[in-house]
Design a protein around this motif. Structure first.
Motif, PDB file in Angstrom:
ATOM      1  N   LYS A 372     116.294  42.071  97.428  1.00  0.00           N
ATOM      2  CA  LYS A 372     116.963  40.794  97.144  1.00  0.00           C
ATOM      3  C   LYS A 372     115.956  39.650  97.334  1.00  0.00           C
ATOM      4  CE  LYS A 372     121.090  38.197  98.121  1.00  0.00           C
ATOM      5  NZ  LYS A 372     121.371  37.347  99.261  1.00  0.00           N
ATOM      6  N   LYS A 373     115.745  38.925  96.219  1.00  0.00           N
ATOM      7  CA  LYS A 373     114.755  37.839  96.262  1.00  0.00           C
ATOM      8  C   LYS A 373     115.477  36.501  96.417  1.00  0.00           C
ATOM      9  CE  LYS A 373     111.312  35.644  93.330  1.00  0.00           C
ATOM     10  NZ  LYS A 373     110.561  35.682  92.090  1.00  0.00           N
ATOM     11  N   GLU A 374     115.050  35.737  97.408  1.00  0.00           N
ATOM     12  CA  GLU A 374     115.637  34.407  97.591  1.00  0.00           C
ATOM     13  C   GLU A 374     114.529  33.380  97.685  1.00  0.00           C
ATOM     14  OE1 GLU A 374     119.735  34.234  99.854  1.00  0.00           O
ATOM     15  OE2 GLU A 374     118.247  35.360 101.015  1.00  0.00           O
ATOM     16  N   ARG A 375     114.683  32.282  96.902  1.00  0.00           N
ATOM     17  CA  ARG A 375     113.676  31.231  96.940  1.00  0.00           C
ATOM     18  C   ARG A 375     113.929  30.352  98.162  1.00  0.00           C
ATOM     19  NH1 ARG A 375     112.933  29.171  91.493  1.00  0.00           N
ATOM     20  NH2 ARG A 375     111.620  31.010  91.455  1.00  0.00           N
ATOM     21  N   VAL A 376     112.901  30.199  98.995  1.00  0.00           N
ATOM     22  CA  VAL A 376     113.114  29.470 100.255  1.00  0.00           C
ATOM     23  C   VAL A 376     112.209  28.244 100.392  1.00  0.00           C
ATOM     24  CG1 VAL A 376     113.964  31.491 101.507  1.00  0.00           C
ATOM     25  CG2 VAL A 376     111.509  31.005 101.484  1.00  0.00           C
ATOM     26  N   GLY A 377     111.316  28.044  99.425  1.00  0.00           N
ATOM     27  CA  GLY A 377     110.452  26.875  99.560  1.00  0.00           C
ATOM     28  C   GLY A 377     109.393  26.831  98.490  1.00  0.00           C
ATOM     29  N   VAL A 378     108.420  25.948  98.699  1.00  0.00           N
ATOM     30  CA  VAL A 378     107.331  25.823  97.727  1.00  0.00           C
ATOM     31  C   VAL A 378     106.064  25.357  98.460  1.00  0.00           C
ATOM     32  CG1 VAL A 378     107.981  23.416  97.131  1.00  0.00           C
ATOM     33  CG2 VAL A 378     106.665  24.787  95.499  1.00  0.00           C
ATOM     34  N   ASP A 379     104.928  25.868  98.018  1.00  0.00           N
ATOM     35  CA  ASP A 379     103.625  25.346  98.455  1.00  0.00           C
ATOM     36  C   ASP A 379     103.093  24.477  97.335  1.00  0.00           C
ATOM     37  OD1 ASP A 379     103.538  26.599 100.888  1.00  0.00           O
ATOM     38  OD2 ASP A 379     101.942  28.031 100.368  1.00  0.00           O
ATOM     39  N   ILE A 380     102.654  23.285  97.658  1.00  0.00           N
ATOM     40  CA  ILE A 380     102.102  22.397  96.634  1.00  0.00           C
ATOM     41  C   ILE A 380     100.673  22.029  97.032  1.00  0.00           C
ATOM     42  CG2 ILE A 380     102.320  20.135  95.518  1.00  0.00           C
ATOM     43  CD1 ILE A 380     105.350  20.430  95.772  1.00  0.00           C
ATOM     44  N   GLY A 381      99.757  22.191  96.080  1.00  0.00           N
ATOM     45  CA  GLY A 381      98.348  21.845  96.327  1.00  0.00           C
ATOM     46  C   GLY A 381      98.092  20.409  95.913  1.00  0.00           C
ATOM     47  N   ILE A 382      97.321  19.710  96.703  1.00  0.00           N
ATOM     48  CA  ILE A 382      97.062  18.280  96.459  1.00  0.00           C
ATOM     49  C   ILE A 382      95.575  17.986  96.686  1.00  0.00           C
ATOM     50  CG2 ILE A 382      97.449  15.949  97.467  1.00  0.00           C
ATOM     51  CD1 ILE A 382      99.927  16.766  96.080  1.00  0.00           C
ATOM     52  N   ASN A 383      94.994  17.204  95.790  1.00  0.00           N
ATOM     53  CA  ASN A 383      93.660  16.630  96.054  1.00  0.00           C
ATOM     54  C   ASN A 383      93.841  15.382  96.904  1.00  0.00           C
ATOM     55  OD1 ASN A 383      91.673  17.098  93.018  1.00  0.00           O
ATOM     56  ND2 ASN A 383      92.374  18.525  94.559  1.00  0.00           N
ATOM     57  N   CYS A 398     108.441  11.090 100.548  1.00  0.00           N
ATOM     58  CA  CYS A 398     108.941  11.656  99.279  1.00  0.00           C
ATOM     59  C   CYS A 398     109.971  12.759  99.483  1.00  0.00           C
ATOM     60  CB  CYS A 398     107.804  12.254  98.459  1.00  0.00           C
ATOM     61  SG  CYS A 398     106.477  11.123  98.099  1.00  0.00           S
ATOM     62  N   VAL A 399     110.094  13.313 100.699  1.00  0.00           N
ATOM     63  CA  VAL A 399     110.975  14.487 100.852  1.00  0.00           C
ATOM     64  C   VAL A 399     112.429  14.059 100.708  1.00  0.00           C
ATOM     65  CG1 VAL A 399     109.384  15.778 102.306  1.00  0.00           C
ATOM     66  CG2 VAL A 399     111.133  14.372 103.373  1.00  0.00           C
ATOM     67  N   ASN A 400     113.251  14.982 100.248  1.00  0.00           N
ATOM     68  CA  ASN A 400     114.665  14.657 100.059  1.00  0.00           C
ATOM     69  C   ASN A 400     115.489  15.425 101.092  1.00  0.00           C
ATOM     70  OD1 ASN A 400     114.559  17.235  99.188  1.00  0.00           O
ATOM     71  ND2 ASN A 400     114.923  16.768  97.034  1.00  0.00           N
ATOM     72  N   ASP A 401     116.772  15.572 100.837  1.00  0.00           N
ATOM     73  CA  ASP A 401     117.628  16.162 101.860  1.00  0.00           C
ATOM     74  C   ASP A 401     117.656  17.686 101.830  1.00  0.00           C
ATOM     75  OD1 ASP A 401     118.823  16.212  99.482  1.00  0.00           O
ATOM     76  OD2 ASP A 401     120.727  15.323 100.118  1.00  0.00           O
ATOM     77  N   ASN A 402     116.890  18.348 100.940  1.00  0.00           N
ATOM     78  CA  ASN A 402     116.922  19.814 100.895  1.00  0.00           C
ATOM     79  C   ASN A 402     115.651  20.478 101.391  1.00  0.00           C
ATOM     80  OD1 ASN A 402     118.536  18.859  98.262  1.00  0.00           O
ATOM     81  ND2 ASN A 402     119.489  20.612  99.305  1.00  0.00           N
ATOM     82  N   LEU A 403     114.527  19.787 101.184  1.00  0.00           N
ATOM     83  CA  LEU A 403     113.239  20.416 101.481  1.00  0.00           C
ATOM     84  C   LEU A 403     112.520  19.624 102.565  1.00  0.00           C
ATOM     85  CD1 LEU A 403     112.278  21.078  97.804  1.00  0.00           C
ATOM     86  CD2 LEU A 403     112.048  22.807  99.564  1.00  0.00           C
ATOM     87  N   ASP A 404     112.078  20.315 103.594  1.00  0.00           N
ATOM     88  CA  ASP A 404     111.324  19.661 104.663  1.00  0.00           C
ATOM     89  C   ASP A 404     109.849  20.008 104.541  1.00  0.00           C
ATOM     90  OD1 ASP A 404     113.322  18.329 106.006  1.00  0.00           O
ATOM     91  OD2 ASP A 404     113.891  20.132 107.140  1.00  0.00           O
ATOM     92  N   LEU A 405     108.992  19.034 104.832  1.00  0.00           N
ATOM     93  CA  LEU A 405     107.562  19.328 104.920  1.00  0.00           C
ATOM     94  C   LEU A 405     107.348  20.089 106.216  1.00  0.00           C
ATOM     95  CD1 LEU A 405     104.644  18.999 103.892  1.00  0.00           C
ATOM     96  CD2 LEU A 405     104.526  16.858 105.182  1.00  0.00           C
ATOM     97  N   GLN A 406     106.932  21.343 106.091  1.00  0.00           N
ATOM     98  CA  GLN A 406     106.834  22.169 107.295  1.00  0.00           C
ATOM     99  C   GLN A 406     105.432  22.130 107.884  1.00  0.00           C
ATOM    100  OE1 GLN A 406     106.313  26.182 107.072  1.00  0.00           O
ATOM    101  NE2 GLN A 406     107.009  26.549 109.150  1.00  0.00           N
ATOM    102  N   PHE A 433     106.613  23.280 101.890  1.00  0.00           N
ATOM    103  CA  PHE A 433     107.976  22.765 102.033  1.00  0.00           C
ATOM    104  C   PHE A 433     108.921  23.951 102.128  1.00  0.00           C
ATOM    105  CE2 PHE A 433     105.512  19.745  99.610  1.00  0.00           C
ATOM    106  CZ  PHE A 433     105.831  18.528 100.194  1.00  0.00           C
ATOM    107  N   LEU A 434     109.841  23.901 103.107  1.00  0.00           N
ATOM    108  CA  LEU A 434     110.844  24.965 103.220  1.00  0.00           C
ATOM    109  C   LEU A 434     112.231  24.359 103.139  1.00  0.00           C
ATOM    110  CD1 LEU A 434     109.419  27.246 106.082  1.00  0.00           C
ATOM    111  CD2 LEU A 434     109.315  27.643 103.612  1.00  0.00           C
ATOM    112  N   GLY A 435     113.186  25.168 102.620  1.00  0.00           N
ATOM    113  CA  GLY A 435     114.575  24.713 102.541  1.00  0.00           C
ATOM    114  C   GLY A 435     115.079  24.337 103.937  1.00  0.00           C
ATOM    115  N   ARG A 436     115.792  23.200 104.008  1.00  0.00           N
ATOM    116  CA  ARG A 436     116.252  22.719 105.319  1.00  0.00           C
ATOM    117  C   ARG A 436     117.150  23.766 105.985  1.00  0.00           C
ATOM    118  NH1 ARG A 436     117.281  16.655 105.341  1.00  0.00           N
ATOM    119  NH2 ARG A 436     115.041  16.899 105.165  1.00  0.00           N
ATOM    120  N   ASP A 437     116.935  23.994 107.263  1.00  0.00           N
ATOM    121  CA  ASP A 437     117.713  24.950 108.079  1.00  0.00           C
ATOM    122  C   ASP A 437     117.790  26.327 107.415  1.00  0.00           C
ATOM    123  OD1 ASP A 437     118.212  22.907 109.886  1.00  0.00           O
ATOM    124  OD2 ASP A 437     119.940  22.225 108.715  1.00  0.00           O
TER     125      ASP A 437
END
Ligand code: NAD
Length: 481
Positions: A372-383, A398-406, A433-437
């Motif tokens: 079972k695959k569940e999407r739990v976050g994203v890694d974003i690369g930045i210069n 920039c973060v919103n109410d779903n994703l926290d900068l971890q 970034f990971l899904g909040r809680d």
């Protein structure tokens, strides 16, 4: 016996010399071959063909499905792609088999009882050539290890061991560091190995494994490993036998097979008539076994062993007092031809009478067990050219109410929050970034986040979705996290 069609390429550097010697020996031994010749390598590259092979050559390969290839010269830089890698990948030649045998006391080696076969995965790993310049200062290369690719190579190693009376298979990885990619290779090795109770098995970390191959090769039998480690370790092993010029290799696919020497085109000695044809000849012996001409293969191999035993040696293995005659390429091949029908007295005689034509046939891959695959976050690369703290502050806005900068990492090491002040940072950063809680994450939420970051002038280099599989993370933590 009907003739088997094969494709032959004479290659570059010493290629044409050692191919002539090899084909003369095969013809004298009565090999039944219908040879189609193709041109590949330097001349083709120089005509501007970036991968070094014309379309017409592929037609021949698709027709014969068996390729005897002399080494070629890969031009450095200039956008040219390695033809060897192209051929291995295009024809799905998943297994590179490299026997490394000592011929003591006739060829000088400090490991007289060495007799190893290296089974190298041939299509994946860092040889995907998937590389990016991620920023002014940072380059990245992607290492790909797949479950089907790993299952195939591990099973091939165990089947090879069984078919050739070998007792042990050793897997080498660096899974203490690359826990997901090399970890998968090790895990699949264990799973497949469990189906072969008659074969001993063990695992070594590649660094100590390579050291042991160099210092105590007699403790190994068959070694299976990933592409890059296999490339390095097989050159180490070939050299330890006495000369890289002695190693032959086969590249085995589901429908195709390619046979060659381990060494390259040796431009330093090309045209001098002194190259050792043994590597290509032993590759050709493997080819004869593969196409069901095991008797001829044994005749050639035994005559070659007798030649080595009689002290007729090419320059790079010639030793005063031990060798009897320093032979050029032609002279060496004539000596092998004269000994056809003879067997060695001290070295072990080979017998291929029981080897099945067509090589080892693998069963289908094991059915996939869906997780079972569940999407739990994203890694974003930045210069970014500033500090971790300043970057974090800009991103937190920039973060919103779903994703926290971890966390933020730089070159794989966590630098925010609570980074070590001494950690050197280059100009490419990874934001996790990971899904909040622990909540799952929708693609639309990631896109919304990236839109806000874009408006804040953050300079993206890449993004990778983070998922769990049956609750287990499909991503690693950063160093220091
Ligand atoms: P190399 O294997 O060609 O040569 C390394 C050393 O071993 C040289 O000193 C050479 O003289 C010696 N040597 C190699 N084969 C020998 C033989 N049969 N008899 C006696 N001595 C032998 O490696 P390299 O110099 O690093 O590479 C030369 C070229 O070969 C490069 O363009 C490389 O890309 C290419 N290459 C091709 C293949 C292939 O076609 N499969 C494999 C490796 C390298």
């Amino acid at each position: 016996m009907t003739k088997t069609p094969i494709t032959v390429a004479r290659g570059d550097g010493i290629g044409p010399e050692i191919m002539d010697a090899t084909l003369n020996i095969l013809a004298a031994a009565g090999a039944q071959l219908d040879i189609e010749e193709i041109e590949i390598g330097k001349a083709v590259y120089e005509r501007g063909v970036k991968n070094g092979i014309e379309d017409s050559a592929w037609d021949s390969l698709r027709r014969t499905k068996v390729f005897l290839k002399a080494p070629i010269t890969t031009p450095q830089g200039g956008g040219f792609k390695s033809l060897n890698v192209t051929i291995r990948k295009s024809l799905s030649l998943y297994a590179n088999v490299r026997p490394c045998v000592a011929y003591a006391p006739f060829v000088e080696t400090s490991h007289p009882s060495m007799d190893i076969v290296i089974v190298r995965e041939n299509e994946e790993d860092l040889y995907g050539g998937i590389e990016y310049r991620q920023s002014q200062d940072v380059m990245a290369s992607l290492k790909i290890i797949s479950r089907p690719g790993t299952e195939r190579i591990c099973r091939y190693a165990f089947e090879y061991a069984r078919a050739n009376g070998r007792k042990k298979v050793t897997c080498m990885t660096k899974d203490n560091i690359m826990k997901l990619s090399d970890g998968l290779f090790h895990r699949v090795f264990d799973e497949i190995g469990a189906e072969y109770p008659d074969i001993d098995k063990d695992h070594m970390i590649i660094d100590i494994g390579t050291a042991k191959v160099a210092a105590h090769p007699e403790i190994f039998d068959v070694i299976v490993t990933t592409n890059l480690y296999g490339d390095i370790i097989s050159d180490v092993a070939a050299e330890v036998t006495g000369s890289v010029g002695l190693g032959g290799s086969s590249n085995i696919g589901l429908d195709f097979a390619m046979f060659e020497a381990v060494h390259g085109s040796a431009p330093d000695i090309a045209g001098k008539g002194i190259a050792n044809p043994s590597g290509l000849l032993l590759g050709a012996v493997m080819m004869l076994v593969h196409i069901g001409q095991g008797k001829v293969a044994a005749a050639v191999h035994n005559a070659w062993l007798k030649t080595i035993e009689d002290g007729i040696h090419t320059g790079e293995i010639y030793r005063e007092g031990q060798s009897k005659k320093r032979a050029g390429t032609d002279e060496f091949s004539k000596a092998v031809i004269e000994r056809l029908g003879q067997t060695p007295k001290i070295l072990k005689t080979v017998d291929y009478s029981k080897a099945p034509a067509g090589g080892i046939k693998l069963p289908p891959l094991k059915p996939r067990i869906e997780e079972k695959k569940e999407r739990v976050g994203v890694d974003i690369g930045i210069n970014w050219d500033g500090s971790a703290e300043d970057l974090a502050n800009k991103v937190l806005a920039c973060v919103n109410d779903n994703l926290d900068l971890q966390m933020i990492s730089n070159r794989g090491t966590k630098v925010w929050p609570n980074g070590q002040p001494g950690t050197f940072c280059a100009d490419n950063w990874r934001l996790r970034f990971l899904g909040r809680d622990g909540s799952t994450v929708k693609t639309s939420q990631v896109i919304a986040l990236m839109e806000r970051m874009n408006k804040a002038d953050l300079n993206f280099t890449k993004s990778s979705m983070l998922s769990t599989y049956d609750g287990k993370p499909g991503f690693t933590v950063a160093q220091g996290e």
